[in-house]
Structure formats: C-alpha cells, structure tokens
Write an enzyme that holds these catalytic residues in place. Structure first.
Site, PDB file in Angstrom:
ATOM      1  N   THR A  99      51.561  10.072  49.988  1.00 17.53           N
ATOM      2  CA  THR A  99      52.962   9.769  50.311  1.00 17.53           C
ATOM      3  C   THR A  99      53.066   8.552  51.234  1.00 17.53           C
ATOM      4  OG1 THR A  99      53.644  12.075  50.032  1.00 17.53           O
ATOM      5  CG2 THR A  99      55.060  10.668  51.395  1.00 17.53           C
ATOM      6  N   HIS A 121      67.270  -0.193  49.677  1.00 17.32           N
ATOM      7  CA  HIS A 121      66.749   0.950  50.422  1.00 17.32           C
ATOM      8  C   HIS A 121      65.408   1.387  49.828  1.00 17.32           C
ATOM      9  CE1 HIS A 121      66.432   4.977  52.234  1.00 17.32           C
ATOM     10  NE2 HIS A 121      67.328   4.542  53.137  1.00 17.32           N
ATOM     11  N   PRO A 122      64.409   1.642  50.663  1.00 16.07           N
ATOM     12  CA  PRO A 122      63.094   1.992  50.113  1.00 16.07           C
ATOM     13  C   PRO A 122      63.071   3.294  49.321  1.00 16.07           C
ATOM     14  CG  PRO A 122      63.108   2.184  52.516  1.00 16.07           C
ATOM     15  CD  PRO A 122      64.372   1.489  52.125  1.00 16.07           C
ATOM     16  N   ASN A 123      63.856   4.292  49.758  1.00 22.90           N
ATOM     17  CA  ASN A 123      63.884   5.563  49.030  1.00 22.90           C
ATOM     18  C   ASN A 123      64.908   5.553  47.901  1.00 22.90           C
ATOM     19  OD1 ASN A 123      63.096   6.207  52.011  1.00 22.90           O
ATOM     20  ND2 ASN A 123      62.271   7.930  50.831  1.00 22.90           N
ATOM     21  N   SER A 131      58.646  10.299  42.828  1.00 21.78           N
ATOM     22  CA  SER A 131      58.107  11.029  43.960  1.00 21.78           C
ATOM     23  C   SER A 131      56.689  10.521  44.171  1.00 21.78           C
ATOM     24  CB  SER A 131      58.086  12.535  43.672  1.00 21.78           C
ATOM     25  OG  SER A 131      57.219  13.223  44.557  1.00 21.78           O
ATOM     26  N   SER A 132      56.213  10.608  45.390  1.00 26.86           N
ATOM     27  CA  SER A 132      54.798  10.279  45.617  1.00 26.86           C
ATOM     28  C   SER A 132      53.904  11.121  44.716  1.00 26.86           C
ATOM     29  CB  SER A 132      54.423  10.535  47.078  1.00 26.86           C
ATOM     30  OG  SER A 132      55.223   9.786  47.943  1.00 26.86           O
ATOM     31  N   THR A 179       4.376   7.300  28.799  1.00 24.90           N
ATOM     32  CA  THR A 179       5.071   8.565  29.030  1.00 24.90           C
ATOM     33  C   THR A 179       4.422   9.208  30.252  1.00 24.90           C
ATOM     34  OG1 THR A 179       3.577   9.724  27.509  1.00 24.90           O
ATOM     35  CG2 THR A 179       5.641   8.883  26.595  1.00 24.90           C
ATOM     36  N   HIS A 180       5.247   9.798  31.122  1.00 27.42           N
ATOM     37  CA  HIS A 180       4.761  10.333  32.404  1.00 27.42           C
ATOM     38  C   HIS A 180       4.141   9.230  33.265  1.00 27.42           C
ATOM     39  CE1 HIS A 180       5.150  14.472  30.775  1.00 27.42           C
ATOM     40  NE2 HIS A 180       4.727  13.912  29.664  1.00 27.42           N
ATOM     41  N   SER A 310       9.917 -10.928  52.209  1.00 24.70           N
ATOM     42  CA  SER A 310       9.429 -10.304  53.431  1.00 24.70           C
ATOM     43  C   SER A 310       9.603 -11.246  54.606  1.00 24.70           C
ATOM     44  CB  SER A 310       7.951  -9.927  53.287  1.00 24.70           C
ATOM     45  OG  SER A 310       7.411  -9.469  54.509  1.00 24.70           O
ATOM     46  N   LYS A 316       5.785 -13.308  49.373  1.00 26.84           N
ATOM     47  CA  LYS A 316       6.154 -12.056  48.699  1.00 26.84           C
ATOM     48  C   LYS A 316       7.548 -12.195  48.086  1.00 26.84           C
ATOM     49  CE  LYS A 316       5.725  -7.082  49.488  1.00 26.84           C
ATOM     50  NZ  LYS A 316       6.986  -6.583  48.942  1.00 26.84           N
ATOM     51  N   GLU A 323      16.918  -3.569  42.584  1.00 25.20           N
ATOM     52  CA  GLU A 323      17.107  -2.706  43.752  1.00 25.20           C
ATOM     53  C   GLU A 323      18.589  -2.578  44.106  1.00 25.20           C
ATOM     54  OE1 GLU A 323      14.670  -4.501  46.721  1.00 25.20           O
ATOM     55  OE2 GLU A 323      12.787  -3.777  45.833  1.00 25.20           O
TER      56      GLU A 323
END
Length: 464
Positions: A99, A121-123, A131-132, A179-180, A310, A316, A323
């Site tokens: 709101t 008027h804002p409302n 409505s919000s 694999t693995h 590094s 390096k 990453e």
C-alpha cells in the site's frame, strides 16, 4: 533540509520541501528504515504504466474528465520513463500489501499531473477504480513479463546462439567423457557444448510456457476481489490497454480472489528461473573444470584472460565469469525459496508478502539476463581448446576398453583397463599383447571418434 507540511487522514506530516510525494509516503519512509533498498526500476516502470492505463480507461468509462485523464496518464508515463525514480524512497520491507508504494505512486503522479492546471487527488483521481490489493499484484506480473520479454529471453537466445556456433565448431574435437568426475567413454566437445545449448533452449521453452499465467492480471478486483468501487469492465479494459502499451498479451484474471490472495504465477515463474539458474551453474562448473590448471588440472580449454587472479601469486588467472555466474545462480535459488515462502503467506483474500516477492522475482530476472549475456560474450565465445591435451587424455583412457566388451567380455575388459592404468600405458598397446585381436581390428575398434557415435563396433572372435 527544508520541509513543508502535508496532511492525510492521520494528520500532518513534515515532508521534504522538494519532494513530489506527500504525507503517506513520508510516513512509510519513517516507519520502514529496514534495508535501504527501494523498489527497482522495472517495478516503478510497471506501476506507473498501470496508472497511465487506468487513467485512460477511466476516461473511456466517463469516470474521469478527459483533461484529468490526460494529465494523469502523461505524468504517469513520465514516471514510467525513469525521470522520477528518486521520488520512490520506500523500503521494500514495508506493509505486505505494498500500500505504501501504491500511494507513493499516486502522490507523485498527482503532484506532476496537477502542474497542468487541474488539482489532481492521489486517491480519488489517480487511484480511481483501484486498490493496492489489486494494483501491486498486477505490477508484479507486468514488471516480470516486461523484464522477461525485453531482457531475459533475448539474453538467453543470444547465449543459445553462441553455444550453437561453438557446438558446430567443435563437432570433430574428441575428448574424454566423464561420469562421477572419473574418466568415461569419449565424447566430442561439440556434444558437450550441445548439451549446454539444449539446457538453455529448454529453459527458454519453460519460461515461455509459464508466461500465460503471469500475463493474467489482478486489476479490477480492488479491495478483496469483488471489484467494489470499480466499473465492471475496468479490469478487462485496463488489461487490453496494457497490452496495447507493452505489446504483451495481458488479460484480466480468471479469478480475482485467487489473483489477490496468491502468488502462484510468480512462484511458478520463479521455479523456472531456478531451473535456469541450476543449468547455468552446471555449465559454469564444467567450464571451470575443463579450464583447471594450467599444469595440475584438466587443461582442456583456456578461458579468456580478463583480470589478474591473485593479489599474491603473479601470473594466476582465474575463471571469474563462471564464478560470477555461479554466484548469481545461488542468489536466484535463494530468491526462489523466499518467493515460495511469500506465496504460502496468503491469508483469506490477500497475500501480505507482496513487496519482497516482487523484489526477489525481479532481481532473479535481471541477474539471470545480465549474467547470461556476460557468460556468452566473455567466457563461451572466446575460450580456446587445447586439442593436444584432449587427444593425450583420450589416448590414455583405459575406459575405452568398453567397446571390446562384446568381443572379449566384461571381466577380461576390466583386467585390461586395470593393467593399462597401472602400467600407465595406452589401452591399445596392452590389448595388442593380451588379446588375439589383430592390429587392424584394434585400430577400428579403438577409434575414439567412432566411439562418440555410439553403437556396437564389433562382434564375435578374438577372445582371450
């Protein structure tokens, strides 16, 4: 700082003199000094675009004068364009309906629109028919759809295109399959990259398949979903107007009560984003492993050198883009957990975790779009291949004995693989000594490139 006095239904408030917002926004600023994180640009853009659409529809329905509607819509579109983001200071950790941010938009737009002459008027004017409780869920959907269509999906298509080009480039580059994390039968680098491409393409498909639910809008439900104080055609017309403005096929929700009490569509889309995040994590990890080295790792590829790796070890170079991508993936997975918790927090006719759900969903979309583009351009497009290293690893791979299984049997094959590994020799050399297979048969059967095509390579004979 200079202040002016503004009034709302609770009384007077001091507001910064140059602020376009008024008392309700200032109350929220003072009540929620939680994180210092305001709503992001895509949400403000969507919220203001919705206000513009609502004003235009209210003119069509004779609920606003043409002058007021024009002033409101023009002011709202200025806000949508990004000129007044500094006027949206409220923390995302605020009232669960959002709101405060809805009124923030109403007050800013009313201030801007009033400069044209009529007092807005804002409302009564900017929030007319709203409505919000229906505007904020609508803003979540509109913002997410625009970011997905304009940014994430194009970024993913770009990434898929880069992967596709490299898949073709590496179609004949043979490498050791794993694999693995252990040596397995050979594959081509093209097949490996092609699997990454398939993951991205399937992620695009999943996102597109989930878009229709996200394109359903809560607008028109107002306070509790019944549409009180809104014209019966309001929700439908605003959805159509938003479609015209964004070129995204928005439509009024099939059930306003569900649209305002739940975040099901947003949660579904977040799940698709999480799946994409895990795919990017896997791709990034594969890149890191193949790039590992240069001496003690796999050393099969060399990622582009982008920055020193590094502060203490000269020379390096680290796989910084993968990453960064993995960190984005971790954030998106966490965001998904938050969104799921938010969705579970709907009570009766309203979900009261809307702002944080909006923030996390939009952050996931933005992060994934940005990092997909970066991963494509700064890692995948430019990595080089160490074909000599790949060939060396393939040549000494004892697991290639698998193709001899139909001829010499599993037990004999296992013995040959162990011997080749123990003696650090090529499998072909050991098989020449320990089987009755001819040189020609061994050359044919142990052709690594042919192994990447699958199928049975030989039959019968040559036991021992």
């Amino acid at each position: 700082m200079e202040f002016r006095i503004e009034k709302d239904s609770m009384g007077e408030m001091q507001v910064p003199a140059d602020a376009l917002y008024a008392a309700q926004t200032q109350r929220a600023v003072e009540n929620f000094p939680v994180s210092g994180i305001p709503f992001p640009r895509p949400f403000i853009k969507a919220l203001a675009t919705i206000k513009a659409a609502c004003a235009l529809v209210n003119v069509e329905l004779d609920l606003l004068t043409e002058e007021k509607g024009k002033s409101i819509s023009e002011a709202a579109l200025e806000v949508a364009g990004g000129e007044y983001d500094s006027q949206f200071p409220i923390d995302i950790f605020q009232t669960g309906s959002g709101t405060s941010s809805n009124m923030n938009a109403n007050e800013v737009i009313a201030s801007l629109a009033s400069r044209a002459g009529d007092k807005i008027h804002p409302n009564d004017d900017v929030n007319n028919g709203q409505s919000s409780n229906d505007v904020i869920p609508t803003a979540i959907h509109v913002a997410a759809c625009m970011e997905l269509v304009d940014n994430l999906i194009p970024a993913l298509r770009h990434l898929s295109g880069v992967l596709g080009a490299r898949e073709i480039e590496f179609a004949d580059v043979v490498k050791t399959g794993r694999t693995h994390l252990m040596d397995a039968m050979p594959v081509t680098l093209g097949q490996e990259v092609g699997a990454w491409k398939a993951q991205i393409e399937q992620s695009i498909e999943r996102i597109i398949q989930s878009l229709p639910r996200l394109q359903e809008l809560a607008i028109g439900g107002t306070a509790v979903g019944t549409g009180i104080n809104a014209h019966p055609e309001f929700g439908h017309r605003v959805a159509r107007k938003l479609e015209q403005m964004t070129h995204i096929p928005f439509r009024e929700t099939r059930n306003h009560f569900a649209a305002q009490a739940t975040l099901d569509a947003a949660t579904e889309m977040s799940g698709q984003l999480k799946t994409l995040a895990t795919a990017l994590f896997k791709i990034s990890n594969d890149l890191r492993w193949m790039n590992s080295g240069p001496q003690a790792g796999f050393g099969e590829i060399v990622l582009p050198s982008l920055q020193p790796g590094s502060s203490i070890m000269p020379g390096k170079i680290n796989p910084v883009i993968p990453e960064a991508t993995m960190q984005v993936a971790a954030q998106v997975i966490g965001n998904d957990a938050t969104i799921a918790m938010c969705n579970a927090s709907g009570n009766f006719q309203l979900n009261v975790m809307l702002p944080v759900a909006a923030y996390n969903l939009l952050q996931s979309i933005t992060l994934l779009g940005n990092v997909s583009q970066i991963l494509a351009d700064k890692a995948i497009a430019g990595f080089s291949v160490n074909e000599a290293k790949m060939l060396e690893l393939v040549d000494k791979n004892p697991i290639m004995v698998t193709v001899l299984n139909p001829i010499i049997g599993y037990e004999k094959g296992a013995a040959l693989a162990k011997q080749a590994y123990k003696e650090n020799r090529r499998l072909k050399d050991v098989a020449r000594e320990e089987t009755q297979l001819s040189e020609e048969e061994l050359e044919t059967l142990l052709d690594a490139k042919e192994m990447t095509k699958g199928g049975i390579k030989g039959s019968g004979g040559g036991g021992g």
